[in-house]
Design a protein around this motif. Structure first.
Motif: not given
Ligand code: ASP
Length: 323
Positions: A96-116
Motif C-alpha cells: 500500500t505504501t507505494p501508492t500512499l506515499y509520494r516520496n517513498l524512499r524504497y521501492n518494494p519491487l526493486t530494492d529487495f530479494e524475496y524470501i517467502g
C-alpha cells in the motif's frame, strides 16, 4: 604484472565472498520489524525468528525500528549490507505504501530479494471498554452521532490499521479524527486507558484483550469467523460490506543478497513454518499459515505485485496520500 595481481585479488575476493555465502550463517542475524515491540507484526516476527534460529544454527534477533506507517524499517533494510545478516519482516504495507506515499524512499519491487510468504491475519474493530454500544449496529449509530468527538487510533499511513480504518470510513461514509502511533502496541495502551475510542487491529495483538474483556469488539474483517474467536461475528455477516482485509506477512532481504544465502533463508523460513508449535501459536492468534507453495520467493513476489495492483485504485479513490 599489476594487472595480473589485481585480477588475482579480484578472483580471490570473489571466491572468499562465495565461500562466506556457502558457510552462512556464522553469527546471529537481525530481523527488522518496522513497528513497535509488543504489537502484531512484532508478535509474528518473534514466533518466526525463534523457530528460524534452529535450522540456521544462530539466533535471529528481532530488531524493532518503529515509525508511523512502518516506512523506516524497509528503508533501513534496503540500505543494509546484502549479506543475509539483516532481513525484513513486513506486512501488507509493502503493497500500500507505494501508492500512499509520494516520496517513498524504497521501492518494494526493486530494492529487495524475496524470501517467502508467512501467514495472513484478520483484523477486528475494537473499542475502549467503556464504549456504550453492545454490537456493531449500536456502535455505528454511536460513532455517527458523535463523529466530531470520537477518535480512531492507527499506526500511521501505510499501517494495516490505517488501511482498515480507511475501508471502514468509506464503508460507513463517515470520517473521524485519527491519532497515529508508531505501532498498534502503543495505540492499544491508549485504548486500554480510554484516551482513544476505537481502532482496527490484527488478531495477533487483540485476541488476549478481547478474551479478557478489556476491549469491546464489533466484528472481524475476514470472510469467515476464526476458530480462536468463535463468538466474534464477521463484519460481512452483520451487513457491513467493503471492509474485508487480510494482513499478509512476508520476509525480505536487501537486493543483491547472494543466492546461497537466500536459499538458506528460504529453507529456514519453510522449516520454521512446518514446526507444529509455530502453526499452533498462529492458530491461537487467529492467523492462517500459508501452505508450502506460497512460502517461496516467487509466491511473495507475485502476491506483492497483485496486492499493489489491487490496492492502488482503492487508495486513489479514498484520496489519502502522504509525503
Ligand atoms: N502491524 C502494526 C504493528 O505491529 C500496526 C499496523 O500495521 O496497523 O504495530
Amino acid at each position: 604484472m599489476r594487472v595480473l595481481l589485481s585480477s588475482i585479488t579480484a578472483v580471490a575476493l570473489a571466491l572468499s565472498g562465495a565461500a562466506a555465502a556457502q558457510q552462512y550463517p556464522t553469527r546471529n542475524l537481525n530481523m527488522v520489524v518496522p513497528y513497535a515491540a509488543g504489537g502484531p507484526t512484532d508478535t509474528v516476527a518473534r514466533v518466526v525468528a525463534q523457530a528460524m534460529g534452529k535450522p540456521l544454527g544462530h539466533t535471529v534477533i528481532v530488531e524493532n525500528r518503529p515509525s508511523a506507517g512502518g516506512i523506516l524499517g524497509p528503508e533501513y533494510v534496503k540500505n543494509a549490507k546484502p549479506d543475509g545478516y539483516t532481513i525484513l519482516i513486513h506486512h501488507i504495507g509493502m503493497a500500500t505504501t507505494p501508492t500512499l506515499y509520494r516520496n517513498l524512499r524504497y521501492n518494494p519491487l526493486t530494492d529487495f530479494e524475496y524470501i517467502g510468504l508467512i501467514n495472513e491475519v484478520p483484523m477486528v474493530i475494537v473499542a475502549k471498554s467503556t464504549m456504550p454500544a453492545k454490537d456493531l449496529k449500536e456502535f455505528l449509530a454511536y460513532i455517527k452521532a458523535n463523529k466530531d468527538k470520537v477518535s480512531y487510533a492507527n499506526a500511521g499511513i501505510g499501517a494495516a490499521s490505517h488501511l482498515c480504518g480507511m475501508l471502514f470510513m468509506s464503508a460507513i461514509q463517515t470520517d473521524f479524527l485519527t491519532v497515529p502511533y508508531k505501532g498498534t502496541a502503543p495505540a492499544m495502551n491508549d485504548l486500554l486507558g480510554g484516551q482513544v475510542d476505537f481502532m482496527c487491529d490484527q488478531t495477533t495483538s487483540t485476541t488476549s484483550q478481547i478474551k479478557s474483556g478489556k476491549v469491546k469488539v464489533y466484528g472481524i474483517t475476514s470472510a469467515q469467523r476464526v476458530s480462536s474467536l468463535p463468538d466474534v461475528p464477521t463484519l460481512q455477516e452483520q451487513g457491513l460490506k467493503g471492509a474485508d482485509v487480510g494482513i499478509w506477512h512476508g520476509l525480505y532481504a536487501p537486493k543483491g543478497t547472494p543466492k546461497p544465502v537466500l536459499d538458506k533463508l528460504v529453507s529456514s523460513m519453510q522449516e520454521a513454518l512446518r514446526d507444529p508449535t509455530v502453526r499452533q501459536r498462529f492458530t491461537d492468534l487467529g492467523a492462517v499459515t500459508y501452505g508450502p507453495e506460497r512460502q517461496t520467493p516467487a509466491a511473495l513476489e507475485a502476491h506483492l505485485k497483485a496486492e499493489i495492483a489491487k490496492w492502488a485504485p482503492l487508495i486513489k479513490k479514498a484520496g489519502q496520500y502522504a509525503d
